[in-house]
Motif scaffolding. Structure first.
Motif, short mmCIF file in Angstrom:
data_model
loop_
_atom_site.label_atom_id
_atom_site.label_comp_id
_atom_site.label_asym_id
_atom_site.label_seq_id
_atom_site.Cartn_x
_atom_site.Cartn_y
_atom_site.Cartn_z
N ILE A 233 -0.66 -3.41 -10.36
CA ILE A 233 -1.33 -2.21 -9.86
C ILE A 233 -0.62 -0.95 -10.36
O ILE A 233 -1.26 0.02 -10.77
CB ILE A 233 -1.41 -2.24 -8.33
CG1 ILE A 233 -2.36 -3.36 -7.88
CG2 ILE A 233 -1.87 -0.89 -7.77
CD1 ILE A 233 -2.32 -3.64 -6.39
N SER B 127 -0.69 1.97 -3.59
CA SER B 127 -0.86 1.85 -2.15
C SER B 127 0.41 2.32 -1.46
O SER B 127 1.35 2.79 -2.07
CB SER B 127 -1.15 0.39 -1.78
OG SER B 127 0.02 -0.38 -1.89
N SER B 128 0.43 2.17 -0.15
CA SER B 128 1.59 2.62 0.62
C SER B 128 2.73 1.62 0.57
O SER B 128 3.79 1.87 1.12
CB SER B 128 1.17 2.85 2.08
OG SER B 128 0.65 1.64 2.64
N GLN B 129 2.52 0.49 -0.09
CA GLN B 129 3.54 -0.55 -0.10
C GLN B 129 4.60 -0.28 -1.17
O GLN B 129 4.29 0.11 -2.30
CB GLN B 129 2.91 -1.92 -0.38
CG GLN B 129 1.97 -2.40 0.71
CD GLN B 129 1.70 -3.87 0.57
OE1 GLN B 129 2.61 -4.67 0.39
NE2 GLN B 129 0.45 -4.24 0.64
N TRP C 14 -10.65 -7.88 4.60
CA TRP C 14 -10.98 -7.22 3.34
C TRP C 14 -12.14 -7.88 2.61
O TRP C 14 -12.92 -7.22 1.91
CB TRP C 14 -9.75 -7.17 2.43
CG TRP C 14 -9.26 -8.51 1.94
CD1 TRP C 14 -8.52 -9.42 2.63
CD2 TRP C 14 -9.48 -9.08 0.65
NE1 TRP C 14 -8.27 -10.53 1.87
CE2 TRP C 14 -8.83 -10.34 0.64
CE3 TRP C 14 -10.13 -8.64 -0.50
CZ2 TRP C 14 -8.85 -11.16 -0.48
CZ3 TRP C 14 -10.15 -9.46 -1.61
CH2 TRP C 14 -9.51 -10.70 -1.60
N GLU D 100 -4.05 -2.93 -0.95
CA GLU D 100 -4.01 -1.74 -0.11
C GLU D 100 -4.40 -2.02 1.32
O GLU D 100 -4.06 -1.25 2.23
CB GLU D 100 -4.92 -0.66 -0.70
CG GLU D 100 -4.44 -0.09 -2.04
CD GLU D 100 -5.43 0.87 -2.66
OE1 GLU D 100 -6.61 0.87 -2.20
OE2 GLU D 100 -5.05 1.60 -3.58
N HIS D 101 -5.13 -3.12 1.54
CA HIS D 101 -5.60 -3.47 2.89
C HIS D 101 -5.04 -4.82 3.32
O HIS D 101 -5.69 -5.55 4.08
CB HIS D 101 -7.13 -3.49 2.93
CG HIS D 101 -7.74 -2.14 2.69
ND1 HIS D 101 -7.89 -1.61 1.42
CD2 HIS D 101 -8.22 -1.20 3.56
CE1 HIS D 101 -8.45 -0.41 1.52
NE2 HIS D 101 -8.66 -0.15 2.79
N SER D 102 -3.84 -5.12 2.85
CA SER D 102 -3.24 -6.41 3.21
C SER D 102 -2.88 -6.48 4.69
O SER D 102 -2.52 -7.56 5.19
CB SER D 102 -2.00 -6.68 2.35
OG SER D 102 -1.04 -5.66 2.50
N ARG E 110 -6.73 -4.46 -6.19
CA ARG E 110 -6.09 -3.28 -5.62
C ARG E 110 -6.52 -3.09 -4.16
O ARG E 110 -5.70 -2.77 -3.29
CB ARG E 110 -6.46 -2.04 -6.43
CG ARG E 110 -5.89 -0.73 -5.84
CD ARG E 110 -6.45 0.47 -6.59
NE ARG E 110 -5.95 0.54 -7.94
CZ ARG E 110 -4.84 1.18 -8.29
NH1 ARG E 110 -4.12 1.80 -7.38
NH2 ARG E 110 -4.45 1.20 -9.54
N TYR E 111 -7.81 -3.30 -3.88
CA TYR E 111 -8.32 -3.13 -2.52
C TYR E 111 -7.65 -4.13 -1.57
O TYR E 111 -7.27 -3.78 -0.45
CB TYR E 111 -9.84 -3.32 -2.50
CG TYR E 111 -10.46 -3.09 -1.15
CD1 TYR E 111 -10.67 -1.80 -0.67
CD2 TYR E 111 -10.85 -4.17 -0.34
CE1 TYR E 111 -11.23 -1.59 0.58
CE2 TYR E 111 -11.41 -3.96 0.90
CZ TYR E 111 -11.60 -2.67 1.35
OH TYR E 111 -12.15 -2.45 2.59
N SER F 4 3.42 0.64 -5.86
CA SER F 4 2.05 0.63 -6.35
C SER F 4 1.37 1.90 -5.86
O SER F 4 1.99 2.74 -5.22
CB SER F 4 1.30 -0.60 -5.82
OG SER F 4 1.10 -0.47 -4.43
#
Length: 375
Positions: free
Chosen positions: A287, A324-326, A13, A166-168, A162-163, A322
């Motif tokens: 988030i 994101s998908s998490q 990321w 979302e890209h963890s 946030r990025y 959040s």
């Protein structure tokens, strides 16, 4: 930090270009000849904390108007020596007589007045790693420039955090370990927080915000957390002069009312988490709520609720979702702060980015080099 990832391997990321995080963004800007009220209206309408100022005559950006600037301006006017022929400090000479309305002054005259969030700019190819290094030093946003006279987008701390979240899936093992580490173990519970009561005058609270260079104050009544005053609330002072003579409680109520009208829902006044909460939980909560900091609180043993929960606290579980998908499972009794807790710390997006940058893979970025330019 090497960018030689394997064929088809996801890019870390931090290697992403700044332009990729702002490509779909609509840039909000204000003419430097606009009034302070018009500039604050733009902040309120777009739910932002700062806006670049554009000079139509020179076709260039002349600064950034931030809520810190408004707070500094209001305080400087209150201390302007107007009746004894004293020219005052350079700061006070930039403001007019206190009898004139704040809202009528030109925003260009107070741009970067506080010196806390000046106009930083970066080229589109700047990496997130380089921008995050600037943010870890306390800057809240940078302008990603398309050219010398055009902004491609404004990249904020919140967008970078946030990025990352979302890209963890591209995060390193060390970063995943950090996400599951408690705030206490990460050393983020400072236990040194400036607090005010709900009845504290707004001007005194503004003075504390500026003198301590913080962006929010917890409202504490009998050592219990009952609310929060943020610099984002200050922009409402330009619309309603009477609020400068109000209490913190009244300003927060007015700000939340306007937010509720604009967004069609009530806005919670305070968010908190326990020292045992994981960084992953705190990120998800920040988030989900759009907050820039979260208060760290602990239960006051002498305080008991008059309403007993239907399920024992030790058995209550929930989740924080959040954007994101998490979805992060939460043990409410262990992680979530409650109304009436005692404040023992605060964690901001700056703190989180410092932790992430300290663990970043590859060679350390130069802590003394400024990767953004200040125009």
């Amino acid at each position: 930090m090497s960018d030689r990832t394997g064929l088809g391997a996801p890019r870390h990321w931090l290697l992403t270009a700044a332009q990729d995080l702002v490509d779909t963004q609509k840039v909000v800007q204000v003419d430097s000849r606009a009034t302070i009220e018009e500039a604050c209206d733009a902040l309120i309408e777009h739910s932002i904390q700062s806006v670049p100022l554009y000079d139509a005559h020179s076709h260039s950006y002349v600064g950034m108007f931030d809520v810190h600037d408004l707070a500094a301006f209001i305080l400087a006017r209150r201390s302007t020596p107007a009746s004894h022929g004293d020219t005052g400090s350079p700061l006070s000479r930039r403001v007019r007589e206190p009898s004139e309305p704040v809202a009528n002054d030109l925003v260009g005259r107070i741009s970067d007045l506080s010196h806390l969030n000046p106009f930083y700019s970066v080229v589109p190819e700047t990496t997130v790693a380089q921008v995050a290094q600037v943010f870890a030093k306390g800057a809240h946003r940078v302008a990603v420039m398309q050219s010398d006279r055009e902004i491609r987008g404004i990249l904020s701390q919140a967008r970078v955090v946030r990025y990352f979240f979302e890209h963890s899936d591209t995060a390193t093992a060390i970063e995943h370990q950090l996400l599951d580490t408690s705030l206490e173990k990460l050393g983020l519970v400072t236990r040194d927080v400036v607090c005010v009561s709900p009845d504290t005058p707004v001007l005194k609270a503004l003075s504390l915000l500026e003198s301590h260079r913080v962006s929010s104050l917890p409202l504490v009544d009998n050592e219990q957390l009952v609310g929060s005053l943020s610099l984002s609330d200050v922009k409402h002072l330009a619309r309603n002069r009477q609020l400068t003579r109000a209490s913190c409680r009244e300003l927060v109520q007015a700000a939340r009312y306007v937010q509720g009208l604009r967004e069609g829902q009530d806005k919670a006044a305070v968010f908190s988490a326990r020292p045992q909460a994981s960084l992953r939980y705190v990120l998800a909560k920040l988030i989900a709520t759009g907050a820039h900091r979260i208060w760290i609180s602990e239960a006051v043993s002498s305080v008991t609720s008059s309403v007993e929960p239907s399920t024992p606290a030790s058995n209550r579980r929930a989740s924080v979702s959040s954007a994101s998908s998490q979805t992060v499972p939460v043990d409410l009794a262990k992680y979530a702060g409650e109304f009436g807790d005692r404040v023992c710390g605060v964690v901001s997006l700056t703190d989180i980015l410092r932790v992430l940058m300290d663990s970043a893979p590859g060679p350390r970025l130069d802590p003394d080099y400024n990767y953004a330019s200040m125009d």
